[in-house]
Design a protein around this motif. Sequence first.
Motif, PDB file in Angstrom:
ATOM      1  N   LEU A 128       0.743  -1.367  -0.055  1.00 39.06           N
ATOM      2  CA  LEU A 128       0.005   0.011  -0.066  1.00 39.06           C
ATOM      3  C   LEU A 128       1.085   1.255   0.031  1.00 39.06           C
ATOM      4  CD1 LEU A 128      -2.440  -1.145   2.595  1.00 39.06           C
ATOM      5  CD2 LEU A 128      -3.135  -0.962   0.100  1.00 39.06           C
ATOM      6  N   LEU A 129       0.532   2.388  -0.677  1.00 38.73           N
ATOM      7  CA  LEU A 129       1.429   3.345  -0.886  1.00 38.73           C
ATOM      8  C   LEU A 129       1.789   3.927   0.537  1.00 38.73           C
ATOM      9  CD1 LEU A 129      -0.320   5.192  -3.905  1.00 38.73           C
ATOM     10  CD2 LEU A 129       1.705   3.813  -3.964  1.00 38.73           C
ATOM     11  N   ALA A 130       0.874   3.983   1.431  1.00 45.62           N
ATOM     12  CA  ALA A 130       1.456   4.620   2.844  1.00 45.62           C
ATOM     13  C   ALA A 130       2.534   3.890   3.352  1.00 45.62           C
ATOM     14  CB  ALA A 130       0.396   4.572   3.800  1.00 45.62           C
ATOM     15  N   VAL A 131       2.781   2.571   2.908  1.00 46.53           N
ATOM     16  CA  VAL A 131       3.877   1.549   3.494  1.00 46.53           C
ATOM     17  C   VAL A 131       5.014   2.012   2.436  1.00 46.53           C
ATOM     18  CG1 VAL A 131       4.544  -0.747   3.694  1.00 46.53           C
ATOM     19  CG2 VAL A 131       2.186   0.042   4.551  1.00 46.53           C
ATOM     20  N   ALA A 132       4.607   1.985   1.040  1.00 45.34           N
ATOM     21  CA  ALA A 132       5.919   1.715   0.134  1.00 45.34           C
ATOM     22  C   ALA A 132       6.491   3.091   0.012  1.00 45.34           C
ATOM     23  CB  ALA A 132       5.226   1.307  -1.009  1.00 45.34           C
ATOM     24  N   LEU A 133       5.721   4.131  -0.206  1.00 43.48           N
ATOM     25  CA  LEU A 133       6.471   5.466  -0.490  1.00 43.48           C
ATOM     26  C   LEU A 133       7.643   5.921   0.602  1.00 43.48           C
ATOM     27  CD1 LEU A 133       3.551   7.858  -1.785  1.00 43.48           C
ATOM     28  CD2 LEU A 133       5.175   6.212  -3.039  1.00 43.48           C
ATOM     29  N   PRO A 134       7.653   5.721   1.755  1.00 45.91           N
ATOM     30  CA  PRO A 134       8.603   6.070   2.859  1.00 45.91           C
ATOM     31  C   PRO A 134      10.079   5.235   2.545  1.00 45.91           C
ATOM     32  CG  PRO A 134       6.566   5.921   3.993  1.00 45.91           C
ATOM     33  CD  PRO A 134       6.183   5.336   2.598  1.00 45.91           C
ATOM     34  N   ARG A 135       9.648   3.834   2.255  1.00 46.22           N
ATOM     35  CA  ARG A 135      10.618   2.895   1.622  1.00 46.22           C
ATOM     36  C   ARG A 135      11.496   3.486   0.505  1.00 46.22           C
ATOM     37  NH1 ARG A 135       7.296  -0.231   5.100  1.00 46.22           N
ATOM     38  NH2 ARG A 135       8.728  -1.667   6.564  1.00 46.22           N
TER      39      ARG A 135
END
Length: 315
Positions: A128-135
């Motif tokens: 999910l983007l909230a999980v992926a974008l920071p990484r």
Amino acid sequence: MKLQQLQALIALADGGGIRAAARMLGLSQAAVSKTLRELEQEQRLPLLQRHASGARLTEAGQALLIHARQVAMQLERAHGEMEAMRGQRDARLCIGVTPWLVPTLLPEVVLRFRQRLPEIRLELFEGLLAVALPRLRDGQMDFAIGPLFEPLAQEFHCQPLFSHGGRVFARNGHPALRAQSLSALLEQDWVVNYSPASYRHVLNQLFTRHGLAIAPERLICAQSMALLAGLVQAGMLSYGPEPLLLCPEFAGKVQALSLREDMEEIVIGVISLQGQAHGYAARGFIDCLRQTLRQRMRSPRPEDRALAHMLTLRF
């Protein structure tokens, strides 16, 4: 701006002071202090706040730190890929995947990739983007496969793969299944997935572009497939990708509403940092995904045809 200057900035942020940074880098405190002073002079900005117990980064220092970590991670990837191609080291590939791909396409893609590049250590996130974008920002993840929207393209490189429809859905037997317009659903509680970057995009897709507004507290954000499915079964409405209806958590348990409002197509693609070149492992995985998509579009199996009917290839 030199690499050793960025390495000194990272070491200071991680160690909390000049002494710890010097120890981490194997240099003298004087050498680290000089390197950081030169960096500040070159940028004409204060990057550190020095105090008796150590030093911390200013706002400008924090901003530069994000880029410094990306540079360091990209350099590490380059070294790792060259070593892997020389047979000296196993290469690692970290990918975030939008959840509905996991039960529908991902197993076949991974098997195809393992046959092609068995030496690669593969790490997958339900991205999910909230999980992926920071990484993605800090270099922990090579790329993500997820929905593309305009604000995202300002920060990341977006490469379209396919598109599908978005649908409003509810559990079987829900009274809202009789609704014919979104305007009749504004007093319902909704559960959707969004990141801070995509919140306004989701609102626009669902309500704003149709001239509607919903109370913010009625829109609950769920950051996992299990949460989303559980709250839909509890009676909330949801909006999401049409292929979600084929996933085990939803198939046969929820129905899409027939509304007069048209929902825009959702484009799914590869999301990576601007200016970051894909390595051979990343290129291989993306190619395996494309091959799997082409094969599914031609497959006579009913389950494949159901998915193919929902997708439009964009490559």
